[in-house]
Design a protein around this motif. Sequence first.
Motif, mmCIF file in Angstrom:
data_model
loop_
_atom_site.group_PDB
_atom_site.id
_atom_site.type_symbol
_atom_site.label_atom_id
_atom_site.label_comp_id
_atom_site.label_asym_id
_atom_site.label_seq_id
_atom_site.Cartn_x
_atom_site.Cartn_y
_atom_site.Cartn_z
ATOM 1 N N MET A 55 0.826 -1.207 0.000
ATOM 2 C CA MET A 55 0.000 0.000 0.000
ATOM 3 C C MET A 55 0.860 1.257 0.000
ATOM 4 O O MET A 55 1.752 1.416 0.819
ATOM 5 N N ASN A 56 0.600 2.130 -0.952
ATOM 6 C CA ASN A 56 1.286 3.412 -1.072
ATOM 7 C C ASN A 56 0.277 4.496 -1.418
ATOM 8 O O ASN A 56 -0.727 4.235 -2.083
ATOM 9 N N VAL A 57 0.582 5.693 -0.981
ATOM 10 C CA VAL A 57 -0.205 6.861 -1.338
ATOM 11 C C VAL A 57 0.740 7.831 -2.019
ATOM 12 O O VAL A 57 1.865 8.044 -1.576
ATOM 13 N N GLU A 58 0.285 8.408 -3.099
ATOM 14 C CA GLU A 58 1.110 9.309 -3.894
ATOM 15 C C GLU A 58 0.499 10.705 -3.875
ATOM 16 O O GLU A 58 -0.683 10.877 -4.149
ATOM 17 N N PHE A 59 1.319 11.701 -3.543
ATOM 18 C CA PHE A 59 0.898 13.102 -3.603
ATOM 19 C C PHE A 59 1.360 13.643 -4.946
ATOM 20 O O PHE A 59 2.543 13.651 -5.247
ATOM 21 N N ARG A 60 0.416 14.103 -5.753
ATOM 22 C CA ARG A 60 0.703 14.416 -7.143
ATOM 23 C C ARG A 60 0.711 15.916 -7.460
ATOM 24 O O ARG A 60 0.789 16.292 -8.618
ATOM 25 N N ALA A 61 0.628 16.758 -6.464
ATOM 26 C CA ALA A 61 0.475 18.185 -6.731
ATOM 27 C C ALA A 61 1.752 18.994 -6.546
ATOM 28 O O ALA A 61 1.693 20.205 -6.403
ATOM 29 N N THR A 62 2.898 18.348 -6.534
ATOM 30 C CA THR A 62 4.151 19.089 -6.470
ATOM 31 C C THR A 62 5.082 18.592 -7.571
ATOM 32 O O THR A 62 4.867 17.544 -8.167
ATOM 33 N N ASP A 63 6.114 19.372 -7.787
ATOM 34 C CA ASP A 63 7.150 18.968 -8.730
ATOM 35 C C ASP A 63 8.490 19.444 -8.182
ATOM 36 O O ASP A 63 8.589 19.817 -7.004
ATOM 37 N N ALA A 64 9.515 19.459 -9.011
ATOM 38 C CA ALA A 64 10.864 19.797 -8.546
ATOM 39 C C ALA A 64 10.994 21.246 -8.094
ATOM 40 O O ALA A 64 11.976 21.594 -7.445
ATOM 41 N N THR A 65 10.019 22.090 -8.405
ATOM 42 C CA THR A 65 10.105 23.492 -7.976
ATOM 43 C C THR A 65 9.653 23.678 -6.536
ATOM 44 O O THR A 65 9.822 24.750 -5.978
ATOM 45 N N ALA A 66 9.081 22.648 -5.951
ATOM 46 C CA ALA A 66 8.635 22.719 -4.553
ATOM 47 C C ALA A 66 9.746 22.214 -3.637
ATOM 48 O O ALA A 66 10.564 21.391 -4.034
ATOM 49 N N ASN A 67 9.743 22.698 -2.436
ATOM 50 C CA ASN A 67 10.640 22.164 -1.420
ATOM 51 C C ASN A 67 9.981 20.885 -0.899
ATOM 52 O O ASN A 67 8.930 20.942 -0.255
#
Length: 169
Positions: A55-67
Amino acid sequence: MPHQEPSTFSKQVHLRLQPHHWSAAYACLGERNREAGLRICPVATLGGGDAAKQMNVEFRATDATANAYLALAGLITAGLAGLAEELPQPALVNADPSELSPETLAERGVRRLPGDLPAALEAFQADPVLMGWVPPLLAGCLLSVKRKEMSLVHGLDPAALCERYRAVY
């Protein structure tokens, strides 16, 4: 936050965070839904595999520009606040949120994420949970850095913007 169409500036800044780009444009929880901001990932049960161990949960609303550290800390802070307030688990959204009616979105508590960096910074500053957690000096530093970033990329076309971020990140 009410739904707003992205401005020309935001289309350049948030190229990835748009519907149908396999990233999150909406704040929602979905199972196997690549358009959900928080996605419960698929598991393999072939051959008797234990789904609980995968079981994994993925947060998809960031990219490399986020800390990444601040993004993760913000998620944990929001989750802990939800537990402390005994908020109910959100309903699973297993459809593309951009194809749902405004009434269905409201009923399920699904919100469009900010469409550009200025709106994201405004939402950050307006969030009492996050602003109560982030020390004022850190919040001020983060806001200053992101405002400077906006001034450096303002007016760039998508290709130039992507090249600039590629070189930096």
